[in-house]
Motif scaffolding. Sequence first.
Motif, mmCIF file in Angstrom:
data_model
loop_
_atom_site.group_PDB
_atom_site.id
_atom_site.type_symbol
_atom_site.label_atom_id
_atom_site.label_comp_id
_atom_site.label_asym_id
_atom_site.label_seq_id
_atom_site.Cartn_x
_atom_site.Cartn_y
_atom_site.Cartn_z
ATOM 1 N N ILE A 24 10.454 61.522 8.053
ATOM 2 C CA ILE A 24 10.954 61.287 6.578
ATOM 3 C C ILE A 24 11.042 62.809 6.181
ATOM 4 N N THR A 25 11.773 63.231 5.486
ATOM 5 C CA THR A 25 11.994 64.802 4.918
ATOM 6 C C THR A 25 12.534 64.615 3.549
ATOM 7 N N VAL A 26 11.584 65.231 2.298
ATOM 8 C CA VAL A 26 11.761 65.263 1.159
ATOM 9 C C VAL A 26 12.988 66.095 0.776
ATOM 10 N N THR A 27 13.218 67.299 1.222
ATOM 11 C CA THR A 27 14.306 68.023 0.796
ATOM 12 C C THR A 27 15.507 67.498 1.681
ATOM 13 N N GLY A 28 15.481 66.940 2.892
ATOM 14 C CA GLY A 28 16.456 66.417 3.765
ATOM 15 C C GLY A 28 17.140 65.285 2.976
ATOM 16 N N THR A 37 -1.611 65.378 8.169
ATOM 17 C CA THR A 37 -0.430 64.887 9.167
ATOM 18 C C THR A 37 0.911 65.356 8.936
ATOM 19 N N ILE A 38 1.078 66.197 7.726
ATOM 20 C CA ILE A 38 2.412 66.471 7.748
ATOM 21 C C ILE A 38 2.661 67.956 8.162
ATOM 22 N N PHE A 39 2.190 68.866 8.084
ATOM 23 C CA PHE A 39 2.266 70.434 8.182
ATOM 24 C C PHE A 39 0.836 70.892 9.266
ATOM 25 N N THR A 81 0.416 65.775 0.804
ATOM 26 C CA THR A 81 -0.085 67.008 1.438
ATOM 27 C C THR A 81 -0.103 68.069 0.551
ATOM 28 N N ASP A 82 0.474 67.876 -0.496
ATOM 29 C CA ASP A 82 0.562 69.195 -1.623
ATOM 30 C C ASP A 82 -1.011 69.037 -2.388
ATOM 31 N N MET A 83 -1.729 68.002 -2.214
ATOM 32 C CA MET A 83 -2.943 68.017 -2.881
ATOM 33 C C MET A 83 -4.097 68.274 -2.069
HETATM 34 C C1 EPZ Z 1 9.097 69.481 0.378
HETATM 35 O O1 EPZ Z 1 9.138 70.315 1.402
HETATM 36 C C2 EPZ Z 1 8.346 70.038 -0.812
HETATM 37 N N1 EPZ Z 1 9.378 71.122 -1.088
HETATM 38 C C3 EPZ Z 1 6.901 70.461 -0.152
HETATM 39 O O2 EPZ Z 1 6.158 71.260 -1.351
HETATM 40 C C4 EPZ Z 1 6.174 69.408 0.386
HETATM 41 O O3 EPZ Z 1 4.715 69.827 0.959
HETATM 42 C C5 EPZ Z 1 6.853 68.662 1.465
HETATM 43 O O4 EPZ Z 1 8.116 68.238 0.793
HETATM 44 C C6 EPZ Z 1 6.152 67.364 1.997
HETATM 45 O O5 EPZ Z 1 5.965 66.626 0.818
HETATM 46 C C7 EPZ Z 1 10.128 70.938 -1.941
HETATM 47 O O6 EPZ Z 1 10.498 69.851 -2.395
HETATM 48 C C8 EPZ Z 1 10.835 72.214 -2.585
HETATM 49 P P1 EPZ Z 1 9.660 67.773 4.632
HETATM 50 P P2 EPZ Z 1 10.281 69.899 2.525
HETATM 51 O O7 EPZ Z 1 11.204 68.173 4.737
HETATM 52 O O8 EPZ Z 1 11.357 68.998 2.290
HETATM 53 C C9 EPZ Z 1 9.298 68.269 9.259
HETATM 54 C C10 EPZ Z 1 4.769 72.788 -2.366
HETATM 55 O O9 EPZ Z 1 3.585 72.978 -2.155
HETATM 56 N N2 EPZ Z 1 10.723 68.487 9.276
HETATM 57 O O10 EPZ Z 1 9.523 66.579 3.801
HETATM 58 O O11 EPZ Z 1 10.447 71.145 3.184
HETATM 59 C C11 EPZ Z 1 8.797 69.465 8.565
HETATM 60 O O12 EPZ Z 1 8.200 70.427 9.264
HETATM 61 C C12 EPZ Z 1 5.726 72.553 -1.113
HETATM 62 O O13 EPZ Z 1 5.241 72.508 -3.423
HETATM 63 C C13 EPZ Z 1 11.350 68.639 10.420
HETATM 64 O O14 EPZ Z 1 10.620 68.761 11.404
HETATM 65 O O15 EPZ Z 1 9.283 69.102 3.795
HETATM 66 C C14 EPZ Z 1 7.307 68.614 8.096
HETATM 67 O O16 EPZ Z 1 6.304 68.696 9.266
HETATM 68 C C15 EPZ Z 1 5.071 73.014 0.287
HETATM 69 N N3 EPZ Z 1 12.990 68.992 10.161
HETATM 70 C C16 EPZ Z 1 7.730 67.308 7.714
HETATM 71 O O17 EPZ Z 1 8.976 66.964 8.563
HETATM 72 C C17 EPZ Z 1 13.559 68.996 9.178
HETATM 73 O O18 EPZ Z 1 14.915 69.236 9.146
HETATM 74 C C18 EPZ Z 1 8.012 66.908 6.407
HETATM 75 O O19 EPZ Z 1 8.590 68.061 5.821
HETATM 76 C C19 EPZ Z 1 12.846 68.739 7.903
HETATM 77 C C20 EPZ Z 1 11.363 68.497 7.930
#
Ligand code: EPZ
Length: 435
Positions: free
Chosen positions: A167-171, A343-345, A321-323
């Motif tokens: 699951i990816t938020v910005t994805g 579990t996320i980062f 994770t942001d909390m």
């Molecule tokens: C968003 O980041 C938030 N940023 C982050 O907030 C937040 O911590 C994160 O989502 C998780 O909730 C914004 O919305 C601008 P992910 P994002 O894609 O989208 C892996 C803050 O403090 N992944 O959901 O970058 C990734 O490495 C910031 O405000 C891949 O491997 O996070 C991670 O382990 C920090 N490949 C996991 O998925 C990818 O192409 C979740 O990442 C995309 C992600």
Amino acid sequence: MDKLLIRGGRPLQGEVLISGAKNAALPEMCAALLTNEPVTLLNVPRLQDVRTMRKLLDNMGCVTETHGDRGGMSFRAPDSINPEAPYELVKTMRASVLALGPLLARFGRAKVSLPGGCAIGSRPVDQHIKGLQAMGAEIDVEHGYMLARLPPGRTRLKGARIATDMITVTGTENFLMAAALAEGETILENAAQEPEISDLAEMLIKMGARIEGHGSSRIRIEGVERLHGCTHEVVADRIEAGTFLCAVAATGGDVMLRHACAHHLDAVIEKLREAGAEVEALGGPDCEGGPKAHAIHVRSLGARAMQAQSFRTSEYPAFPTDMQAQFMALNCVAKGSSMVTETIFENRFMHVNELTRLGAAIHVDGRVAMIDGVQKLSGATVMATDLRASASLVIAGLVAEGETLIDRIYHLDRGYDQMEEKLRGIGADIERIKS
Ligand code: EPZ
């Protein structure tokens, strides 16, 4: 570099206005690229990442302006634009990758720098690439840039069924924006469910997009030929609200958080109640009616009246994770031991070493941190390492005995709107020392 000087030990009393959400404002600013009509965002937070995103859009040829003191910002993306996000800007803000989907969808091409890693992890964007390729984009990675374009003969992306590896938020946000203008139907099978995703979808629907299922793990988008302008109010920042909740739980006090919606923080509020804080949601069971219709009232007798809570971070609606760093600061001075699992980062415990300098008792083993609550923390000089780690150090400084000096608070300025002013407004002894 600016520093924050905090003299700890004071309870927090009064009222705080929670700003618009950073993680909603950033994708919504990029959504303005999807039309050549004016787009206005209200309740945009005043913080560094928003200024950086504005610079990125200006750099492309977008016409942007701020107006009023209510955090209003307007955008107009003309038909002739430079669809590029340069490394100099992207390296300072990973969220720049959110330009990729809209640029491809509207202009058929984009040159976006790879973001590179950051303090909390490698944070690749391979899933973004995979999903957009499924929609027909051709994307090469050369010299640190993603070079994206439509195949010859095609003028639009095509709808696709996208199931990412995780699951990816910005994805999810990139796919939503790309699919809004794609030809045909797109199904996101394991979409992120964060409130910021729903807020972006609501904005896109105001622009004429056809989206259903946002807020759940399966989103369906029927692409349209063009989108029009809109005015949209950015949802309140649940992470800023959660940060203040943890601060009051730690210092003790009685604070009303205006414009904060408790429903977006269920997992955090549940843990705070189990710890012993009183948290009351005002304004109805869900978050309908916009930020102004909601508030959260929090009361606490202070950390030593709190029972430390174990938790593990996971995707929304689980504990965010942001909390994690902010709640860990509370656990450091609450009663008892606790276990925090990230579990996320893969590297989101950078705050641990700094909390230890303040007297915390924490042992880290991989993605698990074991915390033994101590009677007190003592002020010291510490260094911010990333955005939420900075917030964790502020909370610890507010309860530590004596003075805490936090260096490199440009990390904090990226994601918090006037934090020291808001904290001073509810009784904290905190000041910014300008370098
Ligand atoms: C968003 O980041 C938030 N940023 C982050 O907030 C937040 O911590 C994160 O989502 C998780 O909730 C914004 O919305 C601008 P992910 P994002 O894609 O989208 C892996 C803050 O403090 N992944 O959901 O970058 C990734 O490495 C910031 O405000 C891949 O491997 O996070 C991670 O382990 C920090 N490949 C996991 O998925 C990818 O192409 C979740 O990442 C995309 C992600």
